[in-house]
Design a protein around this motif. Structure first.
Motif, short mmCIF file in Angstrom:
data_model
loop_
_atom_site.label_atom_id
_atom_site.label_comp_id
_atom_site.label_asym_id
_atom_site.label_seq_id
_atom_site.Cartn_x
_atom_site.Cartn_y
_atom_site.Cartn_z
N SER A 1 -25.62 117.36 0.33
CA SER A 1 -25.59 116.87 1.81
C SER A 1 -23.90 116.88 2.56
N ILE A 2 -23.41 116.55 1.64
CA ILE A 2 -22.15 115.53 2.33
C ILE A 2 -20.80 117.43 2.69
N GLY A 3 -21.14 117.97 1.34
CA GLY A 3 -20.02 118.81 1.68
C GLY A 3 -21.12 119.89 2.52
N THR A 4 -22.20 119.99 2.64
CA THR A 4 -22.88 121.06 3.44
C THR A 4 -22.71 120.71 4.68
N ALA A 5 -22.45 119.46 5.50
CA ALA A 5 -21.43 118.91 6.03
C ALA A 5 -20.25 119.05 6.96
N LYS A 6 -19.94 118.62 5.66
CA LYS A 6 -18.64 119.48 6.10
C LYS A 6 -18.07 121.12 6.54
N MET B 1 -30.15 124.29 0.69
CA MET B 1 -30.01 124.35 1.46
C MET B 1 -31.96 123.99 2.59
N SER B 2 -32.64 124.44 1.72
CA SER B 2 -34.55 124.28 1.54
C SER B 2 -35.19 123.29 2.00
N THR B 3 -34.23 122.39 0.92
CA THR B 3 -35.00 120.96 0.86
C THR B 3 -34.67 119.59 1.18
N MET B 4 -33.34 120.14 1.84
CA MET B 4 -32.85 118.68 2.55
C MET B 4 -33.61 118.71 3.80
N PRO B 5 -33.88 119.88 4.40
CA PRO B 5 -34.58 119.42 5.47
C PRO B 5 -36.14 118.53 5.29
N ALA B 6 -36.44 118.47 4.31
CA ALA B 6 -37.32 117.81 4.59
C ALA B 6 -37.96 116.40 3.85
N PRO C 1 -26.87 115.76 8.79
CA PRO C 1 -26.17 115.47 10.37
C PRO C 1 -25.48 117.00 10.14
N PHE C 2 -26.80 117.66 10.25
CA PHE C 2 -26.32 120.21 10.49
C PHE C 2 -27.67 119.81 10.52
N ASN C 3 -28.05 120.96 10.86
CA ASN C 3 -29.29 121.50 10.95
C ASN C 3 -29.35 122.62 10.86
N VAL C 4 -29.99 123.55 9.19
CA VAL C 4 -29.77 124.32 8.48
C VAL C 4 -29.68 125.92 9.23
N GLU C 5 -30.68 125.56 9.82
CA GLU C 5 -31.35 126.83 10.70
C GLU C 5 -29.99 127.52 11.50
N TYR D 1 -38.50 110.67 0.01
CA TYR D 1 -37.38 110.68 1.63
C TYR D 1 -36.24 109.97 1.29
N ALA D 2 -35.06 110.68 1.82
CA ALA D 2 -33.83 110.12 1.55
C ALA D 2 -33.84 109.24 2.98
N ASP D 3 -32.69 108.33 3.10
CA ASP D 3 -32.09 108.32 4.71
C ASP D 3 -30.61 108.68 5.06
#
Ligand code: ASP
Length: 325
Positions: A71-76, A94-99, A105-109, A323-325
């Motif tokens: 999620s850190i690199g994806t947010a970057k 990309m499809s498991t992080m939303p759940a 810090p981003f919206n995959v879609e 879950y993760a926070d």
């Protein structure tokens, strides 16, 4: 304060000229959200090689921005300037992080432009060399005897290895202690060193270690056995009694939302050429991966696929209650 119209027009003209010239003047950076030397990194480096020529010989740099299950690199990349010079290569995360993450810090879609799916990669269940079990049946016996003492590595919450491990524990009705890393490269290194017991990881990371007998291999996660030399003798988890166990992961290429259409078209055209590069295909196939050649190599098909994957994995993850926070 409002910008004068003339300035806006100038800026737009500059952006347009930029899009037309792309790529020129600076290297393209592909952000890989996992550690160097791991499976996602390997795909990115091989793809960069294949992309260079169709992108006019430009340099392509890999930036490993790691941590928090990608999620850190994806947010970057979600925050990067949308000019085509910063791209993201990520996998099923990309499809498991939303759940899996309560807050992302981003919206995959909405925060990305979709450039195409690259490949599909099976996973394997591998164990430390000192594990006494020689096959999956013996492994289930060993797991039953060692309840509460088993360490299961993963590349962080939201990673493919994490997802596969969750499904495995639920199918085996066993809880193992998760050991998170920032990528699969350090996880498999610790597995080879007998520091952790088990790992569920992509064939792009495990095939060579299995062939060199540096890890014990127990099963593949595909519905059918694989034909890749080195993996061909492995049973599927499905035939080993874990009915319908199936995890095949995939990698895709993304740009920040708002990247000019002309730039996206150039990258997508180059990606399609790279995906037909015989050298790239050969490298991927040797590691059990299948290079994509279907509708998912287009922006619309890629996005549709990711949305369907989110819908597929979200209830499974919710059911697992992680879950993760
Ligand atoms: N693909 C790995 C995983 O999700 C991480 C990595 O590429 O290093 O488990």
């Amino acid at each position: 304060m409002k910008k004068p119209i003339a300035l806006i027009t100038l800026a737009m003209a500059a952006m347009g000229a930029h899009a037309q010239d792309f790529p020129a003047g600076k290297p393209i950076t592909i952000v890989v959200p996992f550690t160097a030397g791991g499976p996602t990194d390997r795909v990115a480096r091989d793809l960069a090689e294949a992309l260079r020529k169709p992108l006019g010989g430009i340099s392509i740099v890999i930036d490993n921005t790691v941590g928090a299950g990608s999620s850190i690199g994806t947010a970057k990349v979600a925050r990067a300037t949308p000019d085509g010079y910063t791209l993201l290569l990520n996998h099923i995360g990309m499809s498991t992080m939303p759940a899996l993450y309560r807050k992302l810090p981003f919206n995959v879609e909405n925060d990305f432009e979709y450039l195409g799916v690259i490949n599909d990669v099976p996973m394997t269940l591998v164990g430390k060399p000192a594990l006494p079990a020689e096959n999956f049946k013996e492994l289930t016996g060993w797991i039953a005897q060692n309840k509460g003492k088993i360490n299961l590595g993963n590349a962080g919450v939201g990673s493919a290895s994490h997802l596969c491990g969750l499904l495995l524990q639920s199918a085996l009705k066993t809880e193992m202690t998760p050991v998170p890393y920032k990528g699969a490269a350090p996880a498999i290194a610790d597995l080879m060193g007998n520091q952790i017991d088990l790992l569920c990881d992509q064939t792009t990371n495990t095939t060579q270690q299995i062939e060199a007998k540096k890890v014990k291999a127990y099963a593949v996660t595909t519905p059918k056995r694989l034909t890749t030399p080195g993996l061909a003798g492995l049973p599927t988890l499905d035939e080993s009694g874990m009915k319908n166990f199936q995890v095949t992961i995939w990698h895709g290429l993304y740009a920040p939302k708002g990247t000019p259409a002309a730039v996206l078209q150039k990258i997508n055209a180059a990606l399609k050429i790279a995906l037909k590069d015989p050298e790239f295909i050969k490298r991927e196939e040797a590691l059990g991966a299948v290079v994509a050649g279907d509708a998912r190599t287009d922006a619309t098909g890629h996005k549709k696929f990711v949305v369907a994957e989110i819908a597929k994995w979200s209830p499974i993850i919710k059911e697992a209650g992680v879950y993760a926070d």
